[in-house]
Design a protein around this motif. Structure first.
Motif, short mmCIF file in Angstrom:
data_model
loop_
_atom_site.label_atom_id
_atom_site.label_comp_id
_atom_site.label_asym_id
_atom_site.label_seq_id
_atom_site.Cartn_x
_atom_site.Cartn_y
_atom_site.Cartn_z
N HIS A 27 -5.39 -0.84 19.33
CA HIS A 27 -6.60 -1.52 19.76
C HIS A 27 -7.05 -2.84 19.05
N PRO A 28 -7.33 -3.68 19.77
CA PRO A 28 -7.85 -5.06 19.08
C PRO A 28 -8.72 -4.76 18.03
N ASP A 29 -9.88 -3.94 18.04
CA ASP A 29 -10.66 -3.72 16.95
C ASP A 29 -10.15 -3.10 15.69
N ASP A 30 -9.02 -2.58 15.94
CA ASP A 30 -8.41 -2.01 14.76
C ASP A 30 -7.24 -2.84 14.22
N ASP A 31 -7.06 -4.08 14.86
CA ASP A 31 -5.77 -4.82 14.41
C ASP A 31 -6.58 -6.01 13.38
N LEU A 32 -5.96 -5.90 12.21
CA LEU A 32 -6.22 -6.88 11.04
C LEU A 32 -5.49 -8.29 10.85
N ALA A 33 -4.39 -8.16 11.82
CA ALA A 33 -3.72 -9.39 11.92
C ALA A 33 -4.32 -10.81 12.12
N PRO A 34 -5.44 -10.74 12.94
CA PRO A 34 -5.96 -11.99 13.26
C PRO A 34 -7.14 -12.51 12.13
N ASN A 35 -7.22 -11.38 11.12
CA ASN A 35 -8.13 -11.94 10.06
C ASN A 35 -7.70 -13.31 9.62
N ARG A 36 -8.81 -14.14 9.25
CA ARG A 36 -8.76 -15.38 8.71
C ARG A 36 -8.54 -15.32 7.09
N PRO A 37 -8.22 -15.99 6.26
CA PRO A 37 -8.36 -16.01 4.92
C PRO A 37 -9.96 -16.16 4.78
N GLY A 38 -10.14 -15.20 3.65
CA GLY A 38 -11.56 -15.06 3.48
C GLY A 38 -12.74 -14.64 4.61
N GLU A 39 -11.90 -13.78 5.64
CA GLU A 39 -12.76 -13.39 6.69
C GLU A 39 -13.87 -12.78 6.37
N ALA A 40 -13.73 -11.82 5.32
CA ALA A 40 -15.21 -10.96 5.03
C ALA A 40 -16.44 -11.98 4.29
N GLY A 64 10.47 -17.64 5.93
CA GLY A 64 11.26 -16.71 5.15
C GLY A 64 11.21 -15.59 5.17
N GLY A 65 10.65 -15.02 6.16
CA GLY A 65 10.71 -13.67 6.51
C GLY A 65 9.52 -12.78 6.01
N TRP A 66 8.45 -13.76 5.52
CA TRP A 66 7.25 -12.87 5.06
C TRP A 66 6.34 -12.60 6.01
N ARG A 67 5.59 -11.61 5.64
CA ARG A 67 4.20 -11.25 6.63
C ARG A 67 2.96 -11.27 5.60
N THR A 68 1.78 -12.04 6.11
CA THR A 68 0.52 -11.81 5.26
C THR A 68 -0.56 -11.36 6.27
N LEU A 69 -1.09 -10.73 5.60
CA LEU A 69 -2.45 -9.94 6.15
C LEU A 69 -3.68 -10.41 5.06
N HIS A 70 -4.84 -10.89 5.54
CA HIS A 70 -5.86 -11.30 4.91
C HIS A 70 -7.19 -10.58 4.90
N SER A 71 -7.82 -10.49 3.83
CA SER A 71 -9.08 -9.69 3.90
C SER A 71 -9.11 -8.24 4.45
N VAL A 72 -8.23 -7.35 3.78
CA VAL A 72 -7.86 -6.02 4.13
C VAL A 72 -8.99 -5.33 3.79
N PRO A 73 -9.72 -4.57 4.62
CA PRO A 73 -11.00 -3.72 4.29
C PRO A 73 -10.57 -2.73 3.43
N LEU A 74 -11.22 -2.22 2.53
CA LEU A 74 -11.03 -0.71 1.88
C LEU A 74 -12.33 -0.09 1.69
N PRO A 75 -12.29 1.36 1.73
CA PRO A 75 -13.68 1.93 1.67
C PRO A 75 -14.46 1.61 0.52
N GLY A 76 -15.87 1.68 0.83
CA GLY A 76 -16.82 1.39 -0.36
C GLY A 76 -16.91 -0.18 -0.38
N GLY A 77 -16.57 -0.91 0.67
CA GLY A 77 -17.07 -2.40 0.70
C GLY A 77 -15.99 -3.32 -0.07
N ASP A 78 -14.92 -2.52 -0.61
CA ASP A 78 -14.13 -3.63 -1.34
C ASP A 78 -12.89 -3.97 -0.34
N ARG A 79 -12.14 -5.07 -0.73
CA ARG A 79 -10.92 -5.34 0.03
C ARG A 79 -10.12 -6.10 -0.69
#
Length: 267
Positions: free
Chosen positions: A79-92, A132-147
């Motif tokens: 679901h688009p709401d669960d997809d973190l790939a569109p997150n920009r660097p510094g999204e939070a 070079g075959g790398w993938r990057t996700l930005h601003s990955v949210p963790l429980p408790g407000g961390d990321r």
């Protein structure tokens, strides 16, 4: 069939040219980097090639689209709401600043903006590894407000990257303390290791911690560090030379798992 239109688009950092019919439906797409035209109907081969003629840059292979991998099927079901790939660097931080920009009369720059610039600079450098075959996700949210500022997955393995704004300042690293200029030391390496440990638990794979210093003045590391890499943004291209850990299919499978917000709900 006449009236075919060619519409350029970008997907996962690669240019694609989609061929659409008069009803707006895609009938083919051209991956210029791979030199392949993917047809949805063999009957339209000649019409598609004529429409793409001005855009073809050399010999091409023509055929049906490839069978989707398990990772691609998982992405399509996300679901688009669960997809973190569109997150920009510094999204939070971007969201936080949009909600509360702070007083306009500040004499000093809001520290959140300094941190945002650091994450954006680091993110831009890490995104440059994609070729070079790398993938990057930005601003990955963790429980408790961390990321996790940046999660990097590629041939050399998985890395949880914490970006630190250090513009022209002396950095002293005495594990686990990091001293930035004249500020009080902070146990940043403890946090970086904790982020990597949580990511390892979520992805059931080894994730190594990285502290990425953005535009530091002078860097001093008093002793060899346990597990953690300390880099600057100019060191990032070196990641592209790491390899021998993950195959391309493994990279895509881990990326598909990591981009799902639900993966991070219990770490």
């Amino acid at each position: 069939m006449s009236g075919l239109r060619v519409i350029p688009s970008w997907r996962s950092g690669r240019e694609r040219l989609y061929v659409c019919g008069t009803d707006g439906r895609n009938v083919a797409w051209y991956d210029r980097e791979a030199g392949r035209v993917h047809l949805f109907s063999e009957d339209l081969r000649q019409d598609v090639l004529e429409a793409l003629g001005p855009f073809l840059t050399g010999p091409v292979t023509v055929g049906p689209p490839p069978v989707p991998t398990a990772a691609e099927l998982a992405r399509l079901a996300l679901h688009p709401d669960d997809d973190l790939a569109p997150n920009r660097p510094g999204e939070a931080l971007l969201i936080a600043l949009d909600r509360d920009p702070g007083p306009a009369h500040r004499l000093r720059t809001d520290p959140r903006r300094r941190d945002l610039t650091a994450e954006q600079t680091a993110g831009e450098a890490l995104d440059g590894l994609e070729g070079g075959g790398w993938r990057t996700l930005h601003s990955v949210p963790l429980p408790g407000g961390d990321r996790i500022h940046h999660l990097v997955i590629g041939p050399g393995g998985l890395f949880a990257v914490c970006a630190l704004a250090a513009r022209r300042q002396r950095i002293l690293v005495t594990d686990p303390m990091v001293t930035l200029g004249r500020r009080a030391p902070r146990p940043l390496l403890r946090r970086v290791r904790a982020d990597a440990a949580r990511a390892s638990y979520a992805l059931t794979a080894e994730v190594r911690p990285v502290l990425l210093l953005v535009e530091p003045g002078r860097l001093e590391v008093t002793a060899p560090l346990r597990e953690v890499r300390v880099l600057t943004e100019t060191d990032v291209p070196g990641f592209a030379r790491l390899g021998g850990v993950l195959k391309p299919a493994d990279v895509e499978a881990l990326y598909a798992m990591a981009r799902d917000r639900r993966t991070w709900g219990r770490v």
